[in-house]
Write an enzyme that holds these catalytic residues in place. Structure first.
Site, mmCIF file in Angstrom:
data_model
loop_
_atom_site.group_PDB
_atom_site.id
_atom_site.type_symbol
_atom_site.label_atom_id
_atom_site.label_comp_id
_atom_site.label_asym_id
_atom_site.label_seq_id
_atom_site.Cartn_x
_atom_site.Cartn_y
_atom_site.Cartn_z
ATOM 1 N N GLY A 94 5.191 4.032 4.379
ATOM 2 C CA GLY A 94 6.043 4.997 5.079
ATOM 3 C C GLY A 94 6.286 4.474 6.476
ATOM 4 O O GLY A 94 6.205 3.281 6.727
ATOM 5 N N PHE A 131 -1.980 -6.611 3.233
ATOM 6 C CA PHE A 131 -0.919 -5.824 2.587
ATOM 7 C C PHE A 131 -1.016 -5.808 1.068
ATOM 8 O O PHE A 131 -0.019 -5.766 0.364
ATOM 9 C CB PHE A 131 0.476 -6.265 3.078
ATOM 10 C CG PHE A 131 0.752 -5.698 4.437
ATOM 11 C CD1 PHE A 131 0.124 -6.215 5.556
ATOM 12 C CD2 PHE A 131 1.573 -4.596 4.589
ATOM 13 C CE1 PHE A 131 0.309 -5.650 6.804
ATOM 14 C CE2 PHE A 131 1.759 -4.019 5.837
ATOM 15 C CZ PHE A 131 1.124 -4.560 6.945
ATOM 16 N N THR A 146 15.716 -2.775 16.144
ATOM 17 C CA THR A 146 16.018 -3.520 14.908
ATOM 18 C C THR A 146 17.479 -3.264 14.527
ATOM 19 O O THR A 146 17.858 -2.121 14.270
ATOM 20 C CB THR A 146 15.071 -3.081 13.778
ATOM 21 O OG1 THR A 146 13.744 -3.328 14.231
ATOM 22 C CG2 THR A 146 15.316 -3.863 12.499
ATOM 23 N N ALA A 151 -3.439 -1.058 -2.598
ATOM 24 C CA ALA A 151 -2.637 -0.152 -3.414
ATOM 25 C C ALA A 151 -2.812 1.271 -2.888
ATOM 26 O O ALA A 151 -3.829 1.611 -2.305
ATOM 27 C CB ALA A 151 -3.093 -0.234 -4.863
ATOM 28 N N LYS A 210 10.665 14.030 28.243
ATOM 29 C CA LYS A 210 9.840 12.833 28.059
ATOM 30 C C LYS A 210 9.631 12.113 29.394
ATOM 31 O O LYS A 210 8.507 11.735 29.745
ATOM 32 C CB LYS A 210 10.586 11.903 27.094
ATOM 33 C CG LYS A 210 9.689 11.171 26.134
ATOM 34 C CD LYS A 210 10.522 10.148 25.423
ATOM 35 C CE LYS A 210 10.357 10.205 23.941
ATOM 36 N NZ LYS A 210 11.110 9.162 23.263
ATOM 37 N N LYS A 248 13.185 -10.523 11.556
ATOM 38 C CA LYS A 248 12.604 -9.177 11.616
ATOM 39 C C LYS A 248 12.776 -8.447 10.269
ATOM 40 O O LYS A 248 11.824 -7.930 9.690
ATOM 41 C CB LYS A 248 13.271 -8.393 12.751
ATOM 42 C CG LYS A 248 12.982 -6.920 12.779
ATOM 43 C CD LYS A 248 11.593 -6.621 13.281
ATOM 44 C CE LYS A 248 11.268 -5.162 13.076
ATOM 45 N NZ LYS A 248 10.372 -4.596 14.021
ATOM 46 N N CYS A 285 9.591 1.989 10.146
ATOM 47 C CA CYS A 285 10.185 0.651 9.960
ATOM 48 C C CYS A 285 10.446 0.259 8.509
ATOM 49 O O CYS A 285 11.586 0.017 8.128
ATOM 50 C CB CYS A 285 9.285 -0.398 10.601
ATOM 51 S SG CYS A 285 9.387 -0.369 12.379
ATOM 52 N N LYS A 309 0.167 6.881 8.335
ATOM 53 C CA LYS A 309 -1.030 6.035 8.230
ATOM 54 C C LYS A 309 -2.005 6.509 9.302
ATOM 55 O O LYS A 309 -1.602 7.232 10.228
ATOM 56 C CB LYS A 309 -0.679 4.554 8.403
ATOM 57 C CG LYS A 309 -0.173 4.205 9.796
ATOM 58 C CD LYS A 309 -0.048 2.708 9.948
ATOM 59 C CE LYS A 309 0.262 2.359 11.391
ATOM 60 N NZ LYS A 309 0.340 0.931 11.615
#
Ligand code: UDX
Length: 437
Positions: A254, A246, A120, A249, A35, A201, A257, A317
């Site tokens: 997924g 949000f 997180t 439907a 990377k 968060k 997070c 997404k």
């Protein structure tokens, strides 16, 4: 400022590049040699709009560099921890990478540097890191929780246009440092204690996940009673107390997070003797929702044995190549169990070998993926699939059945092109044109 960013995943890389763009000198650290080499050569290892150009620009400006280990004596004013905190089987966040970084930073950071935690982490972690620094003789180091709210697919935009900045601090010096670090960003600043920042968060992600599971439950009821969930969501969203965001439907949430953070919060509550009933239900509903197409496919075909089912979309997404916790993975496994032959199609994702045993190859060309198929399920609403010549697709398919898992197709239009369309939540008739966010 001199900024060290440890971890070059989504959060670390985007944050590092954006801080460089804001005028800081940034060193990004990652132990993944491949990377680091790719980044040094100006190649972004993930698909994220705008990131590639930003990398080339900032490398050219010499405001960012990439190294494999934390330099022995850094001049860093701030060290940002942005390593992964994957969920353990129990749902608990795995903090081993975070603590490994903390150990390195304790040995290398100059006096008075600020350790800003962007990963997180469970509530209380910033304080535990501070305690550990004190135990190893680094009480001079400051520790703060500075959670990140960026969305994959619009991560760069989100860093430059945050809804809010949250600084969870233990002293006023840290506030001043964080204000300088974020100078140039126009957003309300919430200055609070680290535990509250960490909870902001989790609670934000849990609330958004709750909205999604809620509308999915409403969708399932709409399907039973003859209501149309897109109309219902539109009507609900006009109330500013609810808001339109949000409420789409679909096959559930997924990504890296929501699934992880909701489970971690349920787990955190449990560890503290509290049963977070509502969030447990949100997680369960989400898991069940992914398999909604299977029920409809069974109704259509009876047995799915040897039926060729094309999943349109593998990414969790549109706008990302991330397949972590994507509904496509669970659907593929469930379809295999039913004996179906699954084809995967995605414009960006190239393989899913890491996530699926016996993973089918990912086909880029949707017409090829639909040729001879008995059914298609739209899993990810990529624009490529919306723009498809569906009349042509209908002639290519053996049986032109499409399950619209994201409620994006106009039913009458699809039907006029010769397709048998099913969807989530009773969207049987065309929506009156409206704006959905
Ligand atoms: C999310 C949060 O938005 C971000 O603030 C946080 O820091 C990380 O998690 P991300 O996972 O990138 O970001 O994606 P997001 O756009 O929020 O979507 C999450 C999931 O919810 C996707 O699977 C999406 O398809 C689904 N979703 C979203 C719905 O099913 N319906 C909706 O109405 C919105």
């Amino acid at each position: 400022m001199n900024v060290l960013v440890v971890g070059t995943g989504y959060v670390g890389l985007v944050t590092g590049l954006c801080f460089a763009k804001l005028g800081h000198n940034v060193i990004c650290v990652d132990k993944d040699v491949h990377k680091i080499n790719a980044l040094r050569n100006g190649k972004v290892p993930i698909y994220e709009p705008g990131l590639q150009d930003l990398l080339v620009e900032q490398l050219g400006a010499r405001s960012i560099s990439f190294v494999e280990v934390v330099p022995e004596s850094t001049k860093a004013d701030v060290a940002v921890i942005a390593v992964g905190t994957p969920a353990l089987p129990s749902g608990e966040a795995d903090l081993s990478a975070v603590y490994a970084v903390v150990t390195e930073l304790a040995c290398t950071l100059p006096a008075q540097a600020l350790v800003a935690i962007k990963s997180t982490v469970p509530v209380g972690t910033a304080q535990r890191i501070k305690d550990r620094m004190v135990r190893v003789g680094r009480s001079d180091l400051h520790v703060a929780s500075v959670p990140e709210f960026l969305r994959e697919g619009s991560a760069v935009y989100d860093v430059f246009h945050p809804y809010r900045l949250v600084f969870g601090v233990m002293d006023s010096r840290s506030v001043a440092v964080l204000r300088t670090l974020h100078a140039g960003l126009d957003a309300p600043v919430v200055v609070t204690d680290p535990a509250s920042a960490e909870m902001i968060k989790y609670a934000s992600n849990a609330f958004l996940a709750t909205k999604i599971s809620f509308i999915n439950e409403i969708a399932n009821i709409c399907g039973c009673v003859g209501a149309d969930v897109t109309q219902v969501a539109y009507g609900m969203g006009l109330d500013p107390r609810i808001g339109p965001a949000f409420l789409r439907a679909g096959l559930g949430y997924g990504g890296s997070c929501f699934p992880k953070d909701t489970r971690a919060l349920v787990n955190l509550a449990g560890e503290n003797g509290y049963d977070f009933q509502l969030l447990r239900a949100v997680v369960e509903v989400n898991q069940r929702q992914r398999l909604a197409p299977i029920i409809r496919l069974r109704e259509e075909f009876g047995s799915l044995r040897d039926k060729v089912v094309t999943l349109l979309g593998v990414a969790f997404k549109p706008g990302t190549d991330d397949v972590r916790e994507s509904p496509a993975i669970d659907l593929c496994k469930a379809l295999h169990t039913e004996g179906a032959r699954v084809r995967l199609c995605d414009p960006v994702v190239t393989n899913v070998d890491q996530y699926l045993p016996d993973a089918p190859v990912v086909i880029k060309d949707p017409y090829k993926a639909l040729d001879g198929a008995d059914a298609a399920v739209l899993v990810t609403e990529w624009p490529e699939f919306l723009r498809l010549d569906w009349a042509r697709a209908a002639t290519l398919m053996r049986h032109p059945y499409v399950f619209d898992g994201r409620n994006v197709f106009e039913p009458s239009q699809m039907r006029s092109k010769g397709l048998l369309l099913a969807n989530i939540g009773g969207r049987g008739h065309d929506a009156i044109p409206h704006v959905m966010v």
